[in-house]
Design an enzyme around this catalytic site. Structure first.
Site, PDB file in Angstrom:
ATOM      1  N   GLU A 429       0.799  -1.229   0.000  1.00 24.36           N
ATOM      2  CA  GLU A 429       0.000   0.000   0.000  1.00 24.36           C
ATOM      3  C   GLU A 429       0.832   1.279   0.000  1.00 24.36           C
ATOM      4  OE1 GLU A 429      -3.000  -0.112   3.033  1.00 24.36           O
ATOM      5  OE2 GLU A 429      -4.136  -1.690   2.032  1.00 24.36           O
ATOM      6  N   ASN A 477      -5.043  -5.153  -2.371  1.00 21.08           N
ATOM      7  CA  ASN A 477      -5.812  -5.184  -1.134  1.00 21.08           C
ATOM      8  C   ASN A 477      -7.187  -4.589  -1.440  1.00 21.08           C
ATOM      9  OD1 ASN A 477      -3.408  -6.033  -0.041  1.00 21.08           O
ATOM     10  ND2 ASN A 477      -2.959  -4.125   1.035  1.00 21.08           N
ATOM     11  N   LYS A 583     -10.726  -8.051  12.043  1.00 21.95           N
ATOM     12  CA  LYS A 583     -11.038  -8.712  10.773  1.00 21.95           C
ATOM     13  C   LYS A 583     -10.666 -10.193  10.768  1.00 21.95           C
ATOM     14  CE  LYS A 583     -10.545  -4.562   7.888  1.00 21.95           C
ATOM     15  NZ  LYS A 583      -9.928  -3.664   8.881  1.00 21.95           N
TER      16      LYS A 583
END
Length: 695
Positions: A429, A477, A583
């Site tokens: 990222e 992602n 998560k």
């Protein structure tokens, strides 16, 4: 450094000696145990710890692995302690070790370690996830106690990866510490704390395997010669052996290369057959063994096709993967072997055959377990971008760039021989704004290929741009249906990207949604990801819908659920408590498998018959008509409410059985599902129907 090239011809030693292999192996191993001189002593116990702001008398005894953030970071304190902690230990150096070589090896200290022997600074390591080693042969007093002091610093730095991250930067000596003792002539442990041996798989096929054993040798003794032997065994017999006499100059470090030729090899074939040969590399002088190192050799060949996905040993293998952070409740990142073993057992129960060890190098033992269980592994450096946060993941300064290259070399050299590792990950990222990381990622990619031409590089992106066209594989992602949008957006993204860039090898490096086992609702409503309400049934729905989209697209080379386990993230204020990214498919303490875990188990683990009734934790129901759902490996299942059948339903393509418009009676209702056959599987729960929903 002097090098000797590999030539693939069977050695004269081996010709005509196929008989008597078991006897030879026994005698050889007996000889190894009798003459082996290397010692590996754990130094985990009896350290004195204090923070730098504390006076000397404020120390407390700790054993390693240890972190000082097991309480504050995991309590969701955003200002958890980031600073300097001092670890000191008295180490007795035996007089008989004089004439040997002594090394201190640290498997992991976050993130700066300054090491002192008898109050003299001997070295610094910058980077919190790789091992490092110092030779202390000439720095200790023999026959006396010596002081070993480590100043560990997890404070924020601008020149050490990672700069940012959606995880905790736990401080401490959180992995093992070793004292290595070798002969003056040894297989060197000083090459970035690697084993000193690299088993390069140059050609692998079902017919034969050509492997080049590259061995780093180090000599502090007088000039002389030694015999270098490389022996490959399959657990019961010797497969091949090569040896060579080497000339060693005093003070010299040399690289020797020996060829290994294995006919009709048994391949490392993932979870189906994770077979590994054992390779013993040994040094001999005057007929006696003076040093040895043993490494695994899992022979395999693989590739990724832009249209058809991942292939292992010539066969298509859909990679059913998860991501994993290396922390857990109460202990933070100071994990023991049993913690790694429990994590792997849960993964294998669910049917996982691939893993992304995010976002940094993890414990060697974890890679060992991946080898043993046949789990295809994505290993990566901690080059982490800001994601959805405001900080920077890349600063274009020389010290930062060099640190990233150092950590990449450490990752590759320390873990080169693990057959499970199939991908080197370079970033996560990043953004192409301000200091643009594109050119630097190109440098990292070139360095990775220089260090290891046999493995492809990959990366995890979350945006468009030039970053997506550097590594050999690319993955994204995606959180379609969690951070806004709907799961259908994932299908649109995958199809559009594959059509626009058919040359790209496309994967999904992260996908997931938060869930609390304490948040239950009997209707399906998408929550706010940043809110305190994270209902479990939305996570289940999210994974069901996303997995259907992924499974229907064979060009997706691998997918990795974010995350296998809940993990610590002190800055998060959401879900049922602060400081946790929820998560995971399993809770932070590993005690509860969430419903989505069983959805994947039914789809990925067909070897273990099962049925699981979803939403069992939703005990209070307010709708008079309910939908019940079960995950099963059976072709069909039957639902009973208070002993009355609601009919049989066929399992769909994704191992899911659904009964709609099921009427409940006021008060308690016993819900039971069962599979047909002589050995039926059942699951049940008691729910309470209330006509009046609380405001």
């Amino acid at each position: 450094m002097k090098q000797q090239k590999c030539n693939y011809f069977p050695s004269l030693w081996w010709r005509g000696r196929e008989k008597g292999l078991s006897t030879f192996l026994f005698l050889l191993l007996f000889s190894i145990s009798l003459h082996a001189q290397r010692q590996d002593i754990l130094l985990n116990n009896n350290w004195n710890f204090r923070f730098s702001h504390q006076v000397q008398g404020d120390t407390r005894r700790v054993d390693l692995p240890h972190t000082w953030n097991a309480q504050d970071a995991l309590a969701g304190k955003i200002d958890y302690k980031r600073g300097i902690g001092n670890y000191e230990k008295a180490l007795y150096i035996r007089p008989e070790w004089k004439g040997k070589r002594l090394f201190l090896r640290f498997d992991g200290v976050n993130s700066i370690a300054d090491v002192f022997i008898n109050r003299k600074h001997i070295g610094e390591h910058r980077g919190g996830y790789g091992a490092f080693i110092f030779e202390i042969t000439d720095l200790v007093k023999y026959g006396e106690k010596n002081s070993v002091l480590v100043r560990a610093n997890n404070g924020e730095q601008l020149d050490i990866m990672p700069l940012v991250g959606d995880f905790n930067f736990y401080g401490g000596i959180y992995r093992d510490v070793h004292l290595l003792i070798t002969d003056e002539t040894c297989i060197s442990p000083l090459d970035y704390a690697s084993p000193g041996v690299y088993l390069v798989q140059e050609v692998v096929s079902p017919q034969e395997a050509k492997v080049c054993a590259k061995v780093n040798l180090s000599n502090r003794a007088a000039d002389g010669t030694a015999e270098l032997q490389v022996l490959v065994t399959d657990g019961t017999k010797v497969i091949c052996k090569e040896s060579r006499n080497v000339s060693l100059k005093q003070g010299a470090d040399i690289l020797e290369q020996l060829p290994l030729l294995i006919q009709k090899p048994r391949l490392w074939n993932g979870c189906e057959d994770p077979f590994m040969y054992q390779v013993s590399i040994s040094l001999h002088k005057d007929g006696k063994q003076i040093d040895s190192v043993t490494q695994p050799l899992g022979l395999r060949y693989y590739h990724t096709d832009p249209d058809k996905g991942f292939f292992l040993n010539g066969k298509h293998l859909p990679l059913h993967g998860v991501c994993r952070h290396q922390d857990r409740a109460e202990v933070g990142n100071a994990l023991r072997p049993q913690h790694h073993e429990e994590d792997v057992a849960l993964m294998r129960e669910m049917g996982v055959n691939a893993i992304r060890l995010a976002h940094y190098p993890q414990a060697t033992y974890m890679y060992d377990l991946m080898d043993k269980h046949g789990i295809v592994t994505w290993a990566e450096i901690p080059f982490v971008g800001p994601g959805g946060y405001a900080d920077k993941g890349f600063v274009d300064q020389a010290s930062f760039r060099e640190n990233g290259k150092q950590q990449l070399i450490e990752l590759i050299r320390q873990h080169y021989n693990h057959p499970s590792i199939c991908f080197w990950g370079l970033f996560n990222e990043l953004k192409e704004v301000g200091d643009n990381p594109v050119e630097y990622v190109k440098e990292l990619n070139a360095l990775a290929k220089q260090e290891d031409p046999t493995r492809p590089t990959t990366s995890a992106s979350n945006q468009d741009g030039n970053l997506n066209f550097i590594t050999e594989n690319i993955a994204w992602n995606r959180y379609d249906g969690w951070y806004g949008s709907t799961p259908k957006t994932l299908a649109t993204f995958l199809d559009r990207t594959h059509k626009k860039h058919p040359e790209l090898r496309i994967g999904i490096s992260e996908y997931g949604a938060g869930a609390s086992i304490y948040h239950q609702q009997d209707s399906l409503k998408q929550p706010s990801a940043s809110g305190w309400w994270h209902p479990e049934n939305w996570q289940t729905y999210y994974h069901m819908e996303n997995w259907k989209i992924i499974a229907e697209r064979p060009f997706v080379w691998g997918t990795f659920v974010w995350n296998m386990f809940d993990f610590g993230a002190a800055h998060r204020t959401e879900g049922d408590r602060p400081g946790i990214n929820d998560k995971g498919l399993v809770t932070f303490d590993r005690k509860v498998r969430k419903d989505a875990f069983y959805f994947y188990k039914a789809n990925w683990n067909k070897q273990e018959p099962m049925i699981y009734l979803a939403e069992k934790r939703c005990r209070l129901r307010y709708q008079p008509e309910q939908t019940f759902m079960a995950f099963t490996t059976a072709p069909e299942a039957e639902l009973f409410v208070n002993g009355v059948s609601c009919g049989k339903q066929k399992a769909d393509t994704y191992s899911t059985v659904v009964w709609k418009n099921v009427k409940l009676t006021s008060g308690e209702n016993i819900i039971r599902v069962t599979t047909p056959g002589k050995k039926p599987l059942t699951d049940e729960v008691t729910v309470e129907y209330k006509e009046d929903r609380p405001l």
